[in-house]
Design a protein around this motif. Structure first.
Motif, PDB file in Angstrom:
ATOM      1  N   MET A 155       0.825  -1.196   0.000  1.00  0.00           N
ATOM      2  CA  MET A 155       0.000   0.000   0.000  1.00  0.00           C
ATOM      3  C   MET A 155       0.864   1.254   0.000  1.00  0.00           C
ATOM      4  N   ASP A 156       2.023   1.179   0.613  1.00  0.00           N
ATOM      5  CA  ASP A 156       2.965   2.306   0.555  1.00  0.00           C
ATOM      6  C   ASP A 156       3.328   2.619  -0.894  1.00  0.00           C
ATOM      7  N   GLU A 157       3.579   1.567  -1.667  1.00  0.00           N
ATOM      8  CA  GLU A 157       3.955   1.752  -3.069  1.00  0.00           C
ATOM      9  C   GLU A 157       2.769   2.250  -3.893  1.00  0.00           C
ATOM     10  N   ILE A 158       1.597   1.695  -3.645  1.00  0.00           N
ATOM     11  CA  ILE A 158       0.389   2.117  -4.363  1.00  0.00           C
ATOM     12  C   ILE A 158       0.120   3.603  -4.105  1.00  0.00           C
ATOM     13  N   ALA A 159       0.282   4.024  -2.847  1.00  0.00           N
ATOM     14  CA  ALA A 159       0.051   5.430  -2.512  1.00  0.00           C
ATOM     15  C   ALA A 159       1.127   6.322  -3.104  1.00  0.00           C
ATOM     16  N   ALA A 160       2.385   5.888  -3.013  1.00  0.00           N
ATOM     17  CA  ALA A 160       3.487   6.712  -3.513  1.00  0.00           C
ATOM     18  C   ALA A 160       3.371   6.946  -5.013  1.00  0.00           C
ATOM     19  N   ALA A 171      -1.789   5.397   3.243  1.00  0.00           N
ATOM     20  CA  ALA A 171      -1.120   4.138   3.578  1.00  0.00           C
ATOM     21  C   ALA A 171      -0.752   4.082   5.053  1.00  0.00           C
ATOM     22  N   ASP A 172      -0.422   5.235   5.649  1.00  0.00           N
ATOM     23  CA  ASP A 172      -0.055   5.241   7.072  1.00  0.00           C
ATOM     24  C   ASP A 172      -1.253   4.860   7.946  1.00  0.00           C
ATOM     25  N   CYS A 173      -2.442   5.338   7.604  1.00  0.00           N
ATOM     26  CA  CYS A 173      -3.643   4.988   8.374  1.00  0.00           C
ATOM     27  C   CYS A 173      -4.011   3.523   8.177  1.00  0.00           C
ATOM     28  N   TYR A 174      -3.808   3.032   6.962  1.00  0.00           N
ATOM     29  CA  TYR A 174      -4.086   1.613   6.723  1.00  0.00           C
ATOM     30  C   TYR A 174      -3.146   0.747   7.567  1.00  0.00           C
ATOM     31  N   SER A 225     -11.117  -6.061   8.553  1.00  0.00           N
ATOM     32  CA  SER A 225     -12.377  -5.761   7.874  1.00  0.00           C
ATOM     33  C   SER A 225     -12.098  -4.962   6.603  1.00  0.00           C
ATOM     34  N   GLU A 226     -12.671  -5.422   5.474  1.00  0.00           N
ATOM     35  CA  GLU A 226     -12.518  -4.662   4.232  1.00  0.00           C
ATOM     36  C   GLU A 226     -13.111  -3.264   4.374  1.00  0.00           C
ATOM     37  N   THR A 227     -14.243  -3.167   5.073  1.00  0.00           N
ATOM     38  CA  THR A 227     -14.885  -1.859   5.238  1.00  0.00           C
ATOM     39  C   THR A 227     -13.962  -0.896   5.961  1.00  0.00           C
ATOM     40  N   LEU A 228     -13.393  -1.323   7.078  1.00  0.00           N
ATOM     41  CA  LEU A 228     -12.497  -0.440   7.826  1.00  0.00           C
ATOM     42  C   LEU A 228     -11.221  -0.156   7.038  1.00  0.00           C
ATOM     43  N   ALA A 229     -10.805  -1.111   6.212  1.00  0.00           N
ATOM     44  CA  ALA A 229      -9.633  -0.869   5.377  1.00  0.00           C
ATOM     45  C   ALA A 229      -9.889   0.287   4.413  1.00  0.00           C
ATOM     46  N   PHE A 230     -11.036   0.264   3.724  1.00  0.00           N
ATOM     47  CA  PHE A 230     -11.374   1.380   2.828  1.00  0.00           C
ATOM     48  C   PHE A 230     -11.507   2.681   3.620  1.00  0.00           C
ATOM     49  N   LEU A 231     -12.085   2.592   4.805  1.00  0.00           N
ATOM     50  CA  LEU A 231     -12.234   3.778   5.650  1.00  0.00           C
ATOM     51  C   LEU A 231     -10.875   4.353   6.015  1.00  0.00           C
ATOM     52  N   SER A 232      -9.920   3.489   6.311  1.00  0.00           N
ATOM     53  CA  SER A 232      -8.583   3.963   6.681  1.00  0.00           C
ATOM     54  C   SER A 232      -7.899   4.669   5.523  1.00  0.00           C
ATOM     55  N   LEU A 233      -8.185   4.236   4.295  1.00  0.00           N
ATOM     56  CA  LEU A 233      -7.514   4.814   3.128  1.00  0.00           C
ATOM     57  C   LEU A 233      -7.950   6.250   2.872  1.00  0.00           C
ATOM     58  N   VAL A 234      -9.037   6.694   3.522  1.00  0.00           N
ATOM     59  CA  VAL A 234      -9.453   8.103   3.451  1.00  0.00           C
ATOM     60  C   VAL A 234      -9.339   8.742   4.835  1.00  0.00           C
ATOM     61  N   ASP A 276     -16.017  -1.727  16.079  1.00  0.00           N
ATOM     62  CA  ASP A 276     -15.374  -1.036  14.962  1.00  0.00           C
ATOM     63  C   ASP A 276     -14.855   0.335  15.385  1.00  0.00           C
ATOM     64  N   GLY A 277     -15.669   1.064  16.143  1.00  0.00           N
ATOM     65  CA  GLY A 277     -15.252   2.389  16.593  1.00  0.00           C
ATOM     66  C   GLY A 277     -14.050   2.325  17.504  1.00  0.00           C
ATOM     67  N   LEU A 278     -14.007   1.313  18.330  1.00  0.00           N
ATOM     68  CA  LEU A 278     -12.863   1.123  19.216  1.00  0.00           C
ATOM     69  C   LEU A 278     -11.592   0.891  18.410  1.00  0.00           C
ATOM     70  N   ILE A 279     -11.693   0.075  17.360  1.00  0.00           N
ATOM     71  CA  ILE A 279     -10.535  -0.214  16.518  1.00  0.00           C
ATOM     72  C   ILE A 279     -10.093   1.027  15.758  1.00  0.00           C
ATOM     73  N   VAL A 280     -11.047   1.784  15.239  1.00  0.00           N
ATOM     74  CA  VAL A 280     -10.697   3.035  14.552  1.00  0.00           C
ATOM     75  C   VAL A 280      -9.997   3.987  15.514  1.00  0.00           C
ATOM     76  N   ALA A 281     -10.519   4.087  16.729  1.00  0.00           N
ATOM     77  CA  ALA A 281      -9.884   4.960  17.718  1.00  0.00           C
ATOM     78  C   ALA A 281      -8.459   4.512  18.019  1.00  0.00           C
ATOM     79  N   LEU A 282      -8.257   3.207  18.142  1.00  0.00           N
ATOM     80  CA  LEU A 282      -6.909   2.678  18.348  1.00  0.00           C
ATOM     81  C   LEU A 282      -5.984   3.079  17.196  1.00  0.00           C
ATOM     82  N   ALA A 283      -6.485   2.917  15.981  1.00  0.00           N
ATOM     83  CA  ALA A 283      -5.683   3.253  14.808  1.00  0.00           C
ATOM     84  C   ALA A 283      -5.343   4.739  14.771  1.00  0.00           C
ATOM     85  N   LEU A 284      -6.224   5.566  15.328  1.00  0.00           N
ATOM     86  CA  LEU A 284      -5.986   7.013  15.356  1.00  0.00           C
ATOM     87  C   LEU A 284      -5.128   7.435  16.542  1.00  0.00           C
TER      88      LEU A 284
END
Length: 408
Positions: A222-227, A241-244, A259-268, A324-332
């Motif tokens: 994902m680093d390469e895809i983003a770069a 890529a950093d959020c993913y 989760s694919e959903t959270l993965a797409f969410l992380s990419l934005v 899901d919200g807990l995981i997003v918060a952890l990622a943030l």
């Protein structure tokens, strides 16, 4: 041509052996592709596909004579689905590409195994093995499997020109099966032809991305895809890529699959409006869109401040969105204390039933409509803030008090 031995247990499976025996009476049939690749790499075989030098009509006749069901799932490209003893197999006649436009291909059948191998995408996907485990490799794929090297067959630019989706498949296969840096020649071709991805149907891109984000090594690719901004035609900004990567780390702490959903969410960058717009562009399902937006809403209130707050958030958002919200918060970067306990609370949560309804309040007087709805919402907040301890009688008493106060 190189040869190898594949002592795979699944080659002895009754339905597969039966089908290969039937086809080999008429011509030659071998297992090809993912099942062979996975076995060389030490993974479960997955779907088992068969290649044969028999024309589709001969495959059909032989299969029907043996009592197998036949479904013409891709007959224009030489593919039939044969159900042998209850197990489905895709059987495809050896073929070569006659004309390609990056999205579709016109093929003609051949009796050359090497020609069939040369039209495939990556060397590790062009391995053939017969019923006895004797493997044949025309393109160096066996060595590439052992080296965990994802390499295009022949000229990478030509392979990408045949099907532009191979740009993303290159990254996905490296994320699943590769080790170290991506193949330099393949990466150079992907960079040179990345603009061609814009010609693909969005559904194909979305499906490929859904598979890519689940791969064990996806954070690195994902680093390469983003770069390289590979997904520019489908993302308004470069994927985060950093959020993913942060999401992957957070999901690992929970022990659940990504989760694919959270993965797409992380990419934005876990931004609700940006995810909503991305869901429209990528034609994500309503369920995925709803889940992502619910996760964003729950994450705003994370982490919980107390045990009663845990239960209040579970009541407000539900167990799935809470997790899901807990995981997003952890990622943030939120400091979540005692994560295992919080996850356990979510798993065992049973939503309590609000003990009063509109009919109860109408019997106490006051107006209906919007005023009644506000009374119910106010009581429900009070009930939730009491850690659900207020019973029906207490809630009705509070409502009567409010109604009397307004009347005075």
């Amino acid at each position: 041509m190189n040869e190898f031995a594949l002592p795979a247990f699944w080659l002895n499976g009754g339905p597969l052996r039966s089908l290969l025996k039937v086809l080999n009476r008429e011509g030659e049939a071998r297992v090809v592709g993912g099942a062979v690749r996975n076995s060389v790499l030490g993974f479960p075989p997955g779907d088992i596909d068969i290649a044969t030098d028999l024309a589709p009509e001969r495959v059909e006749r032989a299969s029907r004579r043996a009592g197998f069901a036949v479904h013409p799932t891709g007959v224009a490209h030489g593919t039939l689905t044969i159900v042998a003893e209850g197990q489905p197999f895709e059987v495809t006649t050896l073929r070569e590409d006659v004309e390609t436009d990056g999205r579709h291909a016109t093929v003609r059948f051949t009796d050359s195994w090497e020609v069939d191998a040369m039209r495939r995408d990556f060397t590790m996907n062009a391995l053939y093995v017969d019923a006895e485990g004797h493997g044949v490799d025309y393109v160096g794929g066996y060595r590439d499997c052992l080296d965990q090297r994802v390499r295009f067959i022949g000229d990478p630019a030509a392979r990408i020109g045949e099907d532009h989706l191979r740009i993303l498949r290159f990254f996905r296969f490296h994320a699943f099966y590769g080790s170290g840096a991506p193949d330099a020649e393949g990466l150079a071709a992907v960079r040179a032809h990345k603009a061609s991805i814009a010609s693909l149907a969005v559904e194909r891109v979305t499906n490929e991305m859904m598979r890519l984000v689940k791969a064990p090594g996806a954070a690195d690719v994902m680093d390469e895809i983003a770069a390289e901004d590979i997904l520019a035609p489908f993302f308004s900004e470069r994927p985060a890529a950093d959020c993913y990567r942060a999401l992957c780390a957070a999901e690992r702490k929970t022990g659940r699959p990504l989760s694919e959903t959270l993965a797409f969410l992380s990419l934005v960058r876990f931004d609700g409006p940006a995810f909503d717009a991305l869901a429209t562009r990528l034609k994500l399902s309503r369920r995925m869109r709803g889940r992502g937006l619910a996760a964003v809403a729950a994450a705003r209130e994370m982490p919980p401040r107390s045990v009663p707050h845990v239960r209040a958030l579970l009541y407000e958002h539900g167990a799935d969105a809470f997790t899901d919200g807990l995981i997003v918060a952890l990622a943030l970067g939120a400091d979540v204390i005692d994560l295992p306990t919080l996850l356990a609370e979510a798993r065992k949560w049973a939503r309590p039933r609000f003990p009063v309804g509109g009919h109860d309040l109408m019997e106490q007087g006051g107006e209906g409509g919007a005023e009644l709805g506000e009374r119910l919402r106010r009581l429900e907040r009070m009930w939730r803030d009491s850690d659900f301890s207020l019973n029906r009688q207490a809630l009705l008493a509070l409502d009567r008090e409010m109604v009397d106060t307004q009347a005075r």
